[in-house]
Scaffold this motif. Sequence first.
Motif, short mmCIF file in Angstrom:
data_model
loop_
_atom_site.label_atom_id
_atom_site.label_comp_id
_atom_site.label_asym_id
_atom_site.label_seq_id
_atom_site.Cartn_x
_atom_site.Cartn_y
_atom_site.Cartn_z
N ALA A 1 -5.84 -2.75 -26.45
CA ALA A 1 -5.81 -3.28 -28.16
C ALA A 1 -5.97 -2.59 -29.12
N ALA A 2 -5.27 -2.22 -30.15
CA ALA A 2 -5.98 -1.63 -31.12
C ALA A 2 -5.12 -1.23 -31.98
N LYS A 3 -5.36 -1.04 -33.46
CA LYS A 3 -5.35 -1.55 -34.94
C LYS A 3 -5.55 -1.00 -35.70
N ASN A 4 -5.13 0.21 -35.88
CA ASN A 4 -6.06 1.06 -37.33
C ASN A 4 -7.43 1.57 -36.66
N GLU A 5 -7.01 2.31 -35.34
CA GLU A 5 -7.72 2.92 -34.54
C GLU A 5 -8.13 4.33 -34.86
N GLU A 6 -7.49 4.48 -35.35
CA GLU A 6 -7.22 6.20 -35.66
C GLU A 6 -8.61 7.33 -35.53
N ALA A 7 -9.69 7.38 -35.84
CA ALA A 7 -10.72 7.71 -35.71
C ALA A 7 -11.58 7.43 -34.39
N VAL A 8 -11.42 6.84 -33.48
CA VAL A 8 -11.45 6.80 -31.77
C VAL A 8 -10.60 6.91 -30.45
N ILE A 9 -9.07 6.42 -31.27
CA ILE A 9 -8.94 6.44 -29.83
C ILE A 9 -8.12 7.30 -29.23
N ASP B 1 -0.60 -0.63 -29.85
CA ASP B 1 -0.26 -0.47 -31.24
C ASP B 1 0.17 -2.53 -32.26
N ASP B 2 -0.99 -2.55 -32.76
CA ASP B 2 -1.06 -3.49 -33.36
C ASP B 2 -0.90 -3.66 -34.44
N ASN B 3 0.53 -3.04 -34.61
CA ASN B 3 1.50 -2.90 -35.98
C ASN B 3 -0.05 -2.09 -36.65
N THR C 1 1.09 10.67 -25.77
CA THR C 1 2.08 10.14 -24.39
C THR C 1 2.56 11.49 -24.60
N GLN C 2 3.08 12.99 -25.10
CA GLN C 2 3.18 14.02 -24.56
C GLN C 2 2.45 14.84 -24.02
N LYS C 3 1.17 14.40 -24.12
CA LYS C 3 -0.19 15.20 -22.41
C LYS C 3 -0.43 14.43 -21.57
N TYR C 4 -0.52 12.88 -21.68
CA TYR C 4 -0.60 12.27 -20.36
C TYR C 4 0.65 11.03 -19.91
N ASP C 5 1.10 11.72 -18.65
CA ASP C 5 2.06 11.20 -18.42
C ASP C 5 1.59 9.57 -17.96
N ARG C 6 0.86 9.00 -17.90
CA ARG C 6 0.04 7.86 -17.35
C ARG C 6 -0.14 7.37 -18.69
N LEU C 7 -0.32 7.74 -19.56
CA LEU C 7 -0.33 6.77 -20.99
C LEU C 7 0.96 6.42 -21.37
N LYS C 8 1.33 5.02 -21.83
CA LYS C 8 2.09 4.09 -21.98
C LYS C 8 1.82 3.09 -23.09
N VAL C 9 2.61 3.01 -24.35
CA VAL C 9 2.36 2.76 -25.45
C VAL C 9 3.05 1.62 -26.21
N PHE C 10 2.97 0.45 -26.14
CA PHE C 10 3.46 -0.78 -26.82
C PHE C 10 3.16 -0.33 -27.77
N ARG C 11 4.36 -1.19 -28.94
CA ARG C 11 4.57 -1.56 -30.84
C ARG C 11 4.93 -3.10 -30.75
N ARG C 12 3.90 -3.43 -30.97
CA ARG C 12 4.11 -4.92 -31.63
C ARG C 12 4.32 -4.02 -32.92
N SER C 13 5.65 -5.32 -33.69
CA SER C 13 6.29 -5.35 -35.11
C SER C 13 4.95 -6.43 -36.16
N PRO C 14 6.09 -6.06 -36.86
CA PRO C 14 4.67 -6.76 -38.17
C PRO C 14 4.33 -8.52 -37.96
N GLY C 15 5.23 -8.93 -37.08
CA GLY C 15 5.64 -10.77 -37.19
C GLY C 15 4.38 -11.33 -36.24
N ALA C 16 4.02 -9.50 -36.17
CA ALA C 16 3.51 -10.58 -34.36
C ALA C 16 2.10 -10.66 -34.64
N THR C 17 1.97 -11.72 -33.83
CA THR C 17 1.26 -12.91 -33.73
C THR C 17 -0.44 -12.94 -32.94
#
Length: 468
Positions: free
Chosen positions: A112-120, A143-145, A158-174
């Motif tokens: 679960a990643a939220k604003n993790e550009e430095a480490v993801i 990607d938690d919004n 995702t374009q480099k690693y086929d096994r990576l799947k990304v799920f994007r949550r909406s701004p209202g997700a709780t």
Amino acid sequence: MPANSWPENNSFNELDELNSLISDISQTEEPEETPNQRYGGRRRKAAIVLTIVWSGTIALHLLSWGSWLILGLTTLMGIHAIRVLRARPHTLPESLSTQNQDSWPFVSLLVAAKNEEAVIESLVKTLCSLDYPSYRYELWVIDDNSTDKTPLVLKQLTQKYDRLKVFRRSPGATGGKSGALNQVLPLTRGDIIAVFDADAQVPKDMLRRVVPVFAKEQVGAVQVQKAISNPDVNLLTMGQVAEMALDSYFQQQRIALGGIGELRGNGEFIRRSALELCGGFNEETITDDLDLTIRLHLDRWDIEFVIDPAVEEEGVTSTIALWHQRNRWAEGGYQRYLDYWRPIFAGKMGYRKTWDMFMFWITQYFLPTAAVPDFLMALVRNRMPVFSPVTALMLTMSFIAMFSGIRRVKQQEKVTIPNLFLTLLNTIRGTLYMLHWVIIMASTTARMSVLPKRLKWVKTVHQGTQAE
């Protein structure tokens, strides 16, 4: 949109099973406990506990036989402490060999990643290069919004690693991290679910070392040792190294006695069937790992611990960050006792686990909470605090355990006088560092008793190795 990316699925309802967690909460026929009954009223429950602890402490000072009662409790805890210190940790199975890879369990890795550009990016590269057949595991990053560059970084990955799947949550997700994990869980295929934090540093052989532990059918989850990746930044990070060593030691020793093994959020592996049976991740708590720990044990699953290899994570480097993080841990840890006291008292976990939990609850929550009235009464009556024997026992046990834990996590270090002396110094420094828990536990239990509290997930900011 890349083929291995998914938008949020708002129609998902499968994991709302949290409404029926642990419905049978006692040995007798009772009405099913509703979510409001279980998770609601925490302030009232905490106030009742605080009143009992404070009034009980004052009463022990006034009663002539109070000191004898404390000596009896100290004796019982001393016996348990000796058993814990003398226990022999379980021997874990060997790493998976390279044969019969087609039969290896399928593993789903969740981050679960939220604003993790430095480490993801670093974590994704590591998890996509594990020493495990690529067709036997998958990686999901939620990607938690995020509002930083995390979505852009993930899109490129995702374009480099086929096994990576990304799920994007909406701004209202709780639901915080629990909500993120619950939403992606139905899309995963793994027999084993592994959860990592975005700043995790994972050894390549992690899966091959951990997966064999699940060969024992009673094992519902496995926690790997957590280590600090930036130990030399300052005294706080040095203290966290000793803290993690102490936690690892107690994990192994308690499990060896048939006691409680606990999940720690980062580097936790969960049997899918066990996770589904207990209702997924609880979105009504701020520490999903500690809450899940209780529910797994109430369902009579065991939690094992693997000390090698370890998953590394960034230690917090500022006093303010440490205070916020530890307060969240303390509150989440306390919440689980308030939420599940009925099935715990009913013995749903079994005698050994219940007794072990009670012993550590006394040291972790009761003694810090009782410290204030105990100290004040000692001043008024000009005598030693009534809980002095138990406190002395706790400090002695913790000191021995920390020294042993530091030695254990440094198994390859030669036993020499200089190394032993250095371990002793680290233990003294770590013990002084751990005293902050007394303040945090006491203030947290008091605050939860008088102030209304909304669920609030406070993010720990990760800097990445470049910023250290």
